[in-house]
Structures are given as structure tokens and as C-alpha cells.
Design a protein around this motif. Structure first.
Motif, short mmCIF file in Angstrom:
data_model
loop_
_atom_site.label_atom_id
_atom_site.label_comp_id
_atom_site.label_asym_id
_atom_site.label_seq_id
_atom_site.Cartn_x
_atom_site.Cartn_y
_atom_site.Cartn_z
N PHE A 194 -8.26 -6.53 -7.31
CA PHE A 194 -7.77 -5.38 -6.56
C PHE A 194 -6.69 -4.71 -7.39
O PHE A 194 -6.43 -5.10 -8.53
CB PHE A 194 -7.26 -5.77 -5.17
CG PHE A 194 -6.08 -6.71 -5.15
CD1 PHE A 194 -4.80 -6.25 -4.90
CD2 PHE A 194 -6.25 -8.07 -5.38
CE1 PHE A 194 -3.71 -7.11 -4.87
CE2 PHE A 194 -5.17 -8.95 -5.34
CZ PHE A 194 -3.90 -8.46 -5.09
N GLY A 195 -6.07 -3.67 -6.87
CA GLY A 195 -5.02 -2.97 -7.59
C GLY A 195 -3.74 -2.91 -6.78
O GLY A 195 -3.75 -2.96 -5.54
N LEU A 196 -2.63 -2.83 -7.50
CA LEU A 196 -1.31 -2.60 -6.90
C LEU A 196 -0.78 -1.28 -7.42
O LEU A 196 -0.95 -0.97 -8.60
CB LEU A 196 -0.34 -3.72 -7.29
CG LEU A 196 -0.66 -5.14 -6.84
CD1 LEU A 196 0.27 -6.13 -7.53
CD2 LEU A 196 -0.54 -5.27 -5.32
N ILE A 197 -0.11 -0.51 -6.59
CA ILE A 197 0.48 0.74 -7.05
C ILE A 197 1.73 1.07 -6.26
O ILE A 197 1.76 0.95 -5.02
CB ILE A 197 -0.53 1.90 -6.98
CG1 ILE A 197 0.05 3.17 -7.63
CG2 ILE A 197 -1.01 2.15 -5.56
CD1 ILE A 197 -0.97 4.24 -7.91
N ASP A 198 2.78 1.44 -6.99
CA ASP A 198 4.02 1.94 -6.40
C ASP A 198 3.92 3.46 -6.46
O ASP A 198 4.11 4.07 -7.52
CB ASP A 198 5.22 1.43 -7.18
CG ASP A 198 6.55 1.98 -6.68
OD1 ASP A 198 6.54 2.86 -5.78
OD2 ASP A 198 7.60 1.56 -7.20
N LEU A 199 3.60 4.08 -5.34
CA LEU A 199 3.36 5.53 -5.31
C LEU A 199 4.64 6.33 -5.52
O LEU A 199 4.58 7.51 -5.86
CB LEU A 199 2.72 5.91 -3.96
CG LEU A 199 1.35 5.28 -3.69
CD1 LEU A 199 0.95 5.53 -2.23
CD2 LEU A 199 0.29 5.85 -4.62
N GLY A 200 5.79 5.70 -5.35
CA GLY A 200 7.05 6.41 -5.48
C GLY A 200 7.59 6.46 -6.89
O GLY A 200 8.56 7.17 -7.16
#
Length: 265
Positions: A247-253
Motif C-alpha cells: 500500500f502507500g503512505l502520503i502526507d498530503l500537507g
């Protein structure tokens, strides 16, 4: 909550042999809590972030042997009609259409390149109750060795428009619903995928700090396949849990740079 427009990602779930291990892992890495398992539906167990449904986990069917993996569901007003279009355009219907009580109707399918995805015709369960915030689904993309087949297949099955990113570094396109990007397609060129890895649907969950989430993930036996990297869309990484589900992780900020221009595809 109204059903999402056709072709829009609306739900995600994953199969795990060790359900309690999955609860511990995702509870720590993403902050999820879990509801009661539904024995009527194969111990299907919903995950929550801030009390809102964001995903589900389920053990394999008795006797089944399958690799743990996340499955993304795309909304449909008529799962049976979508299943017919899947078959007519070179895809494979693996399961369904299957009525799931009063919650809705599901289909599990593969595109012509072997990417597994789901179709969900909402009944009492419209899908995600939270998106684009820490602990919840934020984006997904097909990572495929057969990009031309995906580009022909998905707009034939769903009412997708398509745009490409103006980049010489990689082949990336986006499927659009009503002019809004809802799903990405990355060509698995170069070292995007290890030789032994199949094409797959990468589901991204948002976090408030990608590096801190990676520390928690590694402490729980997870693996980092790629990244973390800063991008115009957020700081992201491709990872896997301790049971092998990618899966993926993302910090949108945390964004860096200008988004690439898009071109008609």
C-alpha cells in the motif's frame, strides 16, 4: 450519504491470514480502531478513523490460499452491467455479482493486465465515510506492465476521461470522472516494480507524518519499497505490511514543487 459517481473509488478492503496481527499493525501505523467481526459475512471487520469507516479486513475463505493484498472498489450503479462490460472488454470477472445482504452488490475482477480491483453497487453501505485526511484513503493508482491495455479497458468499462502528465521521466495518466481525477495509472517501467512483483492497484492512505509512520511500520515488521519522497502532491512512500500487502503512505500537507502540466491522452 449518497452513492459516489460511477467509477469513483468508494471502498477498500484486504484479506489477512492473521486478522489480529493486521489489527495491531494498522492500529499502530494508521491509528485505526476496529468494529466487531461479522460472522454472517465471513468475519468481515470494518476499520475506523475518528469513528468513521475507512476500510475493512477479512480472513481468507476456508481452504483458500491467497497472498494478502489491498483491493480497491470502484462505484457502479449496476454491478451486473459493469461485470458484463468487464468481460466484453478483455477483463476477467473473478467473483460476482454477489449480493452482500442489504449493504450492496460486489464484483471482483481483473483488468487485461491482471490488476485486481473491485466493483461496488452501494445499498446500505455507500463506502468511505472519510477521505483525504490522516487515517483514511487518499488516492490510488494502477501500477501496471500493460499500460496500453489499462488505458483502453478502464474508459470502456467506466465513464472515464483521461489526462496524461507532461513528463519525460515516467508514463503516468489519470482517469477522470466529471473532469476530476479519481484514479492514476503508472506504467511499471525500469525499477518501478521488482521483476517478481505482479501488476497491482496501489492504495494510498494519508498520514500526518510519513517518516513517523514509516518508523512505526518498520517497528511492526513492515517493509519500505520506495521512498519516502517529496512531491507536489505530498510526501509519499510505497510500503508493505508484515503479511505482504502492499500500500502507500502520503502526507498530503507536505508538498514540494509545482504539479506537472497535464496533456490530453
Amino acid at each position: 450519504m449518497a452513492a459516489l459517481p460511477e467509477g469513483t473509488p468508494c471502498w477498500a478492503d484486504a484479506m489477512f491470514t492473521d486478522l489480529e496481527g493486521a489489527k495491531d499493525f494498522y492500529g499502530d501505523v494508521l491509528g485505526w480502531t476496529f468494529g466487531e467481526s461479522s460472522s454472517e459475512f465471513g468475519n468481515y471487520t470494518q476499520a475506523y478513523s475518528d469513528g468513521k469507516a475507512v476500510a475493512a479486513i477479512v480472513p481468507p475463505m476456508p481452504g483458500a490460499q491467497a497472498q494478502s493484498a489491498w483491493c480497491l472498489y470502484l462505484a457502479s450503479p449496476d454491478a451486473a452491467a459493469t461485470a458484463r462490460r468487464i468481460s466484453a472488454n478483455g477483463g476477467e470477472v473473478v467473483m460476482g455479482p454477489l449480493r452482500v445482504g442489504e449493504f450492496g452488490t460486489m464484483v471482483i475482477a481483473k483488468d487485461p493486465g491482471g490488476v485486481v480491483f473491485g466493483v461496488w453497487q452501494a445499498g446500505g453501505h455507500p463506502g468511505f465515510e472519510k477521505q483525504g485526511e490522516p487515517g483514511a484513503y487518499s488516492w490510488a493508482e494502477l501500477v501496471t506492465r500493460e499500460p496500453a491495455k489499462a488505458d483502453a479497458f478502464f474508459p470502456a468499462v467506466f465513464p472515464y476521461g483521461m489526462k496524461g502528465l507532461d513528463s519525460e521521466e515516467f508514463d503516468y495518466r489519470m482517469f477522470l470522472v466529471g473532469g476530476r481525477p479519481v484514479l492514476g495509472r503508472m506504467a511499471a517501467e525500469g525499477d518501478v516494480l521488482p521483476p517478481e512483483a505482479p501488476s497491482y492497484m496501489s492504495v494510498y492512505f494519508a498520514v500526518d507524518d510519513t517518516d513517523a509512520a514509516i518508523e512505526r511500520l518498520r517497528a511492526r515488521g513492515g517493509t519500505v519499497y520506495f521512498g519516502p519522497l517529496d512531491s507536489p502532491f505530498g510526501r509519499f512512500a510505497a510500503v508493505g505490511d508484515q503479511q505482504g500487502a502492499a500500500f502507500g503512505l502520503i502526507d498530503l500537507g507536505r508538498t514540494e514543487g509545482e504539479p506537472p502540466k497535464t496533456v490530453d491522452a
